[in-house]
Scaffold this motif. Structure first.
Motif, PDB file in Angstrom:
ATOM      1  N   LEU A  48       0.839  -1.189   0.000  1.00 33.53           N
ATOM      2  CA  LEU A  48       0.000   0.000   0.000  1.00 33.53           C
ATOM      3  C   LEU A  48       0.872   1.236   0.000  1.00 33.53           C
ATOM      4  O   LEU A  48       1.896   1.279   0.678  1.00 33.53           O
ATOM      5  N   VAL A  49       0.467   2.228  -0.759  1.00 33.34           N
ATOM      6  CA  VAL A  49       1.127   3.536  -0.723  1.00 33.34           C
ATOM      7  C   VAL A  49       0.095   4.538  -0.249  1.00 33.34           C
ATOM      8  O   VAL A  49      -0.993   4.628  -0.802  1.00 33.34           O
ATOM      9  N   ILE A  50       0.435   5.261   0.799  1.00 33.82           N
ATOM     10  CA  ILE A  50      -0.444   6.312   1.298  1.00 33.82           C
ATOM     11  C   ILE A  50       0.456   7.499   1.614  1.00 33.82           C
ATOM     12  O   ILE A  50       1.220   7.489   2.553  1.00 33.82           O
ATOM     13  N   SER A  51       0.404   8.469   0.722  1.00 38.92           N
ATOM     14  CA  SER A  51       1.340   9.580   0.864  1.00 38.92           C
ATOM     15  C   SER A  51       0.872  10.813   0.120  1.00 38.92           C
ATOM     16  O   SER A  51       1.639  11.460  -0.565  1.00 38.92           O
ATOM     17  N   GLY A  52      -0.391  11.132   0.209  1.00 40.91           N
ATOM     18  CA  GLY A  52      -0.888  12.282  -0.519  1.00 40.91           C
ATOM     19  C   GLY A  52      -0.649  12.132  -2.009  1.00 40.91           C
ATOM     20  O   GLY A  52      -0.415  13.097  -2.715  1.00 40.91           O
ATOM     21  N   LEU A  53      -0.683  10.914  -2.484  1.00 44.90           N
ATOM     22  CA  LEU A  53      -0.392  10.615  -3.878  1.00 44.90           C
ATOM     23  C   LEU A  53      -1.623  10.917  -4.723  1.00 44.90           C
ATOM     24  O   LEU A  53      -2.633  10.231  -4.640  1.00 44.90           O
ATOM     25  N   THR A  54      -1.544  11.963  -5.500  1.00 41.36           N
ATOM     26  CA  THR A  54      -2.658  12.370  -6.337  1.00 41.36           C
ATOM     27  C   THR A  54      -2.889  11.356  -7.446  1.00 41.36           C
ATOM     28  O   THR A  54      -1.954  10.899  -8.088  1.00 41.36           O
ATOM     29  N   MET A  55      -4.153  11.001  -7.649  1.00 38.63           N
ATOM     30  CA  MET A  55      -4.515  10.066  -8.699  1.00 38.63           C
ATOM     31  C   MET A  55      -4.504  10.809 -10.035  1.00 38.63           C
ATOM     32  O   MET A  55      -5.236  11.773 -10.215  1.00 38.63           O
ATOM     33  N   THR A  56      -3.670  10.356 -10.934  1.00 38.40           N
ATOM     34  CA  THR A  56      -3.615  10.920 -12.285  1.00 38.40           C
ATOM     35  C   THR A  56      -3.857   9.780 -13.274  1.00 38.40           C
ATOM     36  O   THR A  56      -3.671   8.610 -12.924  1.00 38.40           O
ATOM     37  N   PRO A  57      -4.251  10.083 -14.503  1.00 37.60           N
ATOM     38  CA  PRO A  57      -4.430   9.005 -15.482  1.00 37.60           C
ATOM     39  C   PRO A  57      -3.147   8.184 -15.676  1.00 37.60           C
ATOM     40  O   PRO A  57      -3.204   6.962 -15.812  1.00 37.60           O
ATOM     41  N   GLU A  58      -1.996   8.846 -15.673  1.00 40.92           N
ATOM     42  CA  GLU A  58      -0.730   8.140 -15.858  1.00 40.92           C
ATOM     43  C   GLU A  58      -0.450   7.185 -14.711  1.00 40.92           C
ATOM     44  O   GLU A  58      -0.046   6.043 -14.921  1.00 40.92           O
ATOM     45  N   ARG A  59      -0.642   7.647 -13.489  1.00 39.43           N
ATOM     46  CA  ARG A  59      -0.410   6.779 -12.322  1.00 39.43           C
ATOM     47  C   ARG A  59      -1.442   5.671 -12.256  1.00 39.43           C
ATOM     48  O   ARG A  59      -1.126   4.539 -11.888  1.00 39.43           O
ATOM     49  N   ASN A  60      -2.681   5.984 -12.609  1.00 39.23           N
ATOM     50  CA  ASN A  60      -3.741   4.987 -12.556  1.00 39.23           C
ATOM     51  C   ASN A  60      -3.526   3.883 -13.589  1.00 39.23           C
ATOM     52  O   ASN A  60      -4.002   2.764 -13.416  1.00 39.23           O
ATOM     53  N   ALA A  61      -2.804   4.173 -14.649  1.00 40.97           N
ATOM     54  CA  ALA A  61      -2.464   3.149 -15.636  1.00 40.97           C
ATOM     55  C   ALA A  61      -1.391   2.197 -15.102  1.00 40.97           C
ATOM     56  O   ALA A  61      -1.286   1.064 -15.559  1.00 40.97           O
ATOM     57  N   ARG A  62      -0.622   2.660 -14.110  1.00 39.11           N
ATOM     58  CA  ARG A  62       0.460   1.839 -13.544  1.00 39.11           C
ATOM     59  C   ARG A  62      -0.009   0.990 -12.370  1.00 39.11           C
ATOM     60  O   ARG A  62       0.404  -0.160 -12.229  1.00 39.11           O
ATOM     61  N   VAL A  63      -0.825   1.568 -11.492  1.00 39.48           N
ATOM     62  CA  VAL A  63      -1.268   0.879 -10.270  1.00 39.48           C
ATOM     63  C   VAL A  63      -2.748   1.164 -10.038  1.00 39.48           C
ATOM     64  O   VAL A  63      -3.295   2.128 -10.557  1.00 39.48           O
ATOM     65  N   ALA A  64      -3.387   0.326  -9.249  1.00 41.11           N
ATOM     66  CA  ALA A  64      -4.812   0.486  -8.952  1.00 41.11           C
ATOM     67  C   ALA A  64      -5.007   1.445  -7.787  1.00 41.11           C
ATOM     68  O   ALA A  64      -4.406   1.265  -6.729  1.00 41.11           O
ATOM     69  N   PHE A  65      -5.821   2.445  -7.987  1.00 37.94           N
ATOM     70  CA  PHE A  65      -6.190   3.370  -6.922  1.00 37.94           C
ATOM     71  C   PHE A  65      -7.547   2.955  -6.374  1.00 37.94           C
ATOM     72  O   PHE A  65      -8.440   2.568  -7.129  1.00 37.94           O
ATOM     73  N   ALA A  66      -7.709   3.040  -5.061  1.00 36.37           N
ATOM     74  CA  ALA A  66      -8.978   2.704  -4.424  1.00 36.37           C
ATOM     75  C   ALA A  66      -9.941   3.878  -4.467  1.00 36.37           C
ATOM     76  O   ALA A  66     -11.098   3.744  -4.122  1.00 36.37           O
TER      77      ALA A  66
END
Length: 76
Positions: A48-66
């Motif tokens: 799990l990563v929890i660090s104020g990580l903003t969900m972007t289309p690029e990041r969402n293509a790499r990992v699953a956001f809840a």
């Protein structure tokens, strides 16, 4: 952030601790520099990563956001 005793503290720490408690899981923190968070998740080195990580289309293509657990800023 750390308190004077060196313990990791903060809003996100409280959230993930409550989540772990509700699921009956033991929580272990693995503090890493921000640029290493997604690569560690992709390699399976962390769950799990929890660090104020903003969900972007690029990041969402790499990992699953809840989904967002906190929304900041003003919405118009």
């Amino acid at each position: 952030m750390r308190n004077r005793q060196g313990e990791i503290v903060g809003f996100e720490i409280d959230i993930v601790q409550a989540l772990a408690d509700a699921m009956g899981l033991e929580l272990r923190f693995d503090v890493r520099p921000f640029p290493e968070l997604l690569p560690a998740l992709e390699r399976g080195e962390t769950d799990l990563v929890i660090s104020g990580l903003t969900m972007t289309p690029e990041r969402n293509a790499r990992v699953a956001f809840a989904g967002p657990y906190f929304v900041s800023g003003r919405r118009c």
